[in-house]
Each structure stands twice: as structure tokens, then as C-alpha cells.
Design an enzyme around this catalytic site. Structure first.
Site: not given
Ligand code: NCD
Ligand code: ZN
Length: 349
Positions: A13, A15, A17, A99, A136, A174, A217, A245, A249, A260
């Protein structure tokens, strides 16, 4: 000096970007992980096969030369998802999984699913073809307390999905509660567990001023939940596997809107190892990091090996985002400024 050699792990899992952030952060994962499931919640979400192909190309181009890292692409379900396209993408190995984001549950999820019951036909086809559904698991109704959203989702949405589609391959992503830990084991589905939910409880967000560095989150819960997650992750049980996860940011966005997500890919293995050592469970780390995930997804484990050593490791305060040699932004990593007791030494033969 204590050392541990394991089969190369995967991140189930992640991200990544796009654009500059992707280019600056991908090496943290591609260096030490064989594969990663790449989440589709980009600004313009990955809702079609064409978008997934284009996103995979961007990722591949951002990889360091000679990397053999494999991004596993996902598609973002919406109320309009076309099941033929979805299943075709899966059968042709373009898409690894779908997803499910309930609408507005998290970052970039405004296009998510408004009424899950409308997707039952899609789930039916996924069950038939063996396509995994990654969830999620939070309801979004404003009358449900943010700390209860996972439990309510399990009762209200996940129970009926499992009852209707008992053979559907499901991962509850998560997980953050002891309720989810019990449910996952009882129903024989899979679950990813993040490093941060093993380290922090909800207090982390509220001391020394409101602290969005620890806001993600699903939000971290009470201490009893953290302890249940630590027990689950370190148990070696097949249903629990590594999913960071990691969600970068930019510093300015965290400061501006407290969005989040916790960026942990630069320290993920070290962070997990700290927990496994504290729980006297280093022997189970390879299962969690490198074996349970492939086993769940019917894949072979990676062949290469990774050596980890127990030695002092000071984590930087910020990771620079660089554009043509200039630092244009920064992202705060999990454990910023802390000293951990593990370090990745590298790939060994
Ligand atoms: C994730 C994100 O920033 O893309 N944020 C998070 O708080 N985990 C999205 C997600 O997995 O919920
Ligand atoms: Zn995530």
C-alpha cells in the site's frame, strides 16, 4: 552488532504521487522493495485503463536506471466504473487490483463511491475473475465519530460485502483497531498494517499544539488498539502484511491545511523493525514484510535478499524536494529527528 537478512520485501500500500514529488521520493521504495501496490488517488484519480497505463509510464520513467522495481497498478472505483473495462484490465495484467474509497473518506477521494451497494455487480465480476478488492474501510457520515468510522464501516458495509461475495479477495487497508484485527482473522481476509499505527496512538496529534505531522486516515486510535495492531503485525499470521501507506504531503500543504497522510517510506523498514524488536518478534519480520503478502496475492516472493543491521540511525528532519539542483520544497518524514536502532544495509547475494 545484530543483523537480519530477509527476502526482499514488498510494500502492499503506497502513494507515489506524480511529477516532482514522484521523482524525488520513488527511490526510497524502489531501492529496497521488490514491488509496491500503487494507490490510484492521484489529483486526477486513476479511473480508467488508459490512465493506469499512463501513470505506470510516469512511474517507470521516474525510477533510477537499472531498477527492477515493479509498480502494481490499481484502479479507483467510482459509481460509474465499467466492469468490462475493469476485468479486462485485470486479465491483461495492466491492473493488479481495484481500490474502493468511500466518497470523501480521505485525500483525493471526492470522486469515490457514494453508494457501495451500486458496485455489487462489479464485485460479482471481480469475485469471478479473482481480482482483489482493496478497501479504505471508513464510513463518512458526519454523524459518525471520526474515531469510530472503521468499526462502523466493518459492520455496515464490509460484513454484507463478505456475506454476499464470500470468495471475493478482500484487503482491509491500513487497519487501526482491535475490532478490525479480530474481524480480519475471523473472516479470513487480508489486512495491511502501517508503521505509524504501530508507533503512535491518537495522543500524538494533540500534544505540543495540534500536530498534523501525525494526522493520517484512518486516524490513529486509542492505545489498546495500537497494542492489538502490534500483536497482529508481529504474530507472523498470514493475513497481516506490510503496507506502509506512505503518503507524502509537501511541508507547505501540511502547514496550510493539515492534510491527512504520513510520509514514512524513507524509514519504513527501520520503523517496523523497531517494533518487531520491542515485541521480541524479529523472527517473524520476514513473514510480515516478504512472505505473507505474496502468499495472499498468489505471487512468488522476491528472490533477492536484504540485509538489515541494528545500529544507531538518526532520521533527518526533512527530505528535500529538488528541481534542477534547487531545493524547492520539503517533506517531513515519519520519525523526523528521532534516532532509531535499525538501518538497511542493502541487497546481498
Ligand atoms: C492518504 C493520502 O495522502 O493519499 N492519506 C492518509 O492519511 N493515509 C490516503 C489514504 O490512504 O487514506
Ligand atoms: Zn493510503
Amino acid at each position: 552488532m545484530k543483523t537480519l537478512t530477509i527476502l526482499k520485501p514488498d510494500d502492499w500500500h503506497l502513494h507515489l504521487r506524480e511529477g516532482l514529488v514522484l521523482k524525488n521520493i520513488i527511490h526510497f521504495t524502489s531501492e529496497y522493495f521488490g514491488r509496491a501496490i500503487v494507490m490510484p488517488n492521484t489529483k486526477n484519480p486513476i479511473t480508467s485503463i488508459d490512465k493506469a497505463i499512463a501513470y505506470k509510464k510516469l512511474i517507470t520513467e521516474a525510477l533510477p536506471k537499472s531498477s527492477n522495481f515493479q509498480p502494481l497498478m490499481t484502479i479507483y472505483l467510482t459509481d460509474e466504473t465499467d466492469k468490462e473495462e475493469l476485468i479486462n484490465g485485470f486479465k491483461n495484467n495492466v491492473i493488479f487490483a481495484a481500490k474502493l474509497y468511500p466518497a470523501n473518506a480521505t485525500t483525493n477521494s471526492s470522486h469515490g463511491v457514494k453508494k457501495i451497494a451500486n458496485l455489487y455487480e462489479v464485485f460479482e465480476s471481480m469475485q469471478e475473475s479473482g481480482m482483489p478488492l482493496l478497501i479504505h474501510g471508513e464510513v463518512t457520515d458526519s454523524e459518525v465519530d471520526v474515531f469510530d468510522r472503521e468499526e462502523v464501516f466493518i459492520d455496515r458495509e464490509l460484513q454484507p460485502i463478505i456475506k454476499t461475495f464470500p470468495k471475493l479477495k478482500i484487503v482491509l487497508e491500513h487497519i487501526t483497531t482491535s475490532y478490525a484485527v479480530d474481524f480480519v482473522q475471523e473472516k479470513n481476509i487480508g489486512a495491511t498494517i502501517t508503521p505509524h499505527h504501530l508507533h503512535i496512538n491518537r495522543n500524538a496529534m494533540f500534544f505540543g499544539g495540534l500536530n498534523s505531522d501525525f494526522y493520517c486516515l484512518p486516524v490513529a486510535k486509542r492505545e489498546n488498539n495500537r497494542l492489538a495492531l502490534r500483536k497482529a503485525a508481529t504474530s507472523g499470521k498470514e493475513c497481516f502484511f506490510l503496507g506502509t501507506d506512505s503518503a507524502p504531503h509537501l511541508r507547505k500543504w501540511k502547514a496550510f491545511c493539515g492534510c491527512a497522510g504520513i510520509f514514512n517510506s524513507p524509514v519504513a523498514l527501520e520503523s517496523y523493525l523497531t517494533v518487531f524488536e520491542e515485541e521480541n518478534a524479529l523472527d517473524n519480520f520476514e513473514k510480515f514484510a516478504s512472505l505473507n503478502g505474496p502468499n495472499f496475492y498468489n505471487l512468488s516472493p522476491n528472490k533477492e535478499k536484504l540485509k538489515l543491521v541494528s545500529k544507531s540511525n538518526k532520521i533527518v528532519e526533512f527530505i528535500d524536494v529538488i528541481e534542477e539542483k534547487d531545493i524547492v520544497e520539503q517533506i517531513k518524514p515519519f520519525h523526523a529527528g528521532e534516532t532509531l536502532n535499525w538501518q538497511v544495509e542493502g541487497i546481498v547475494n
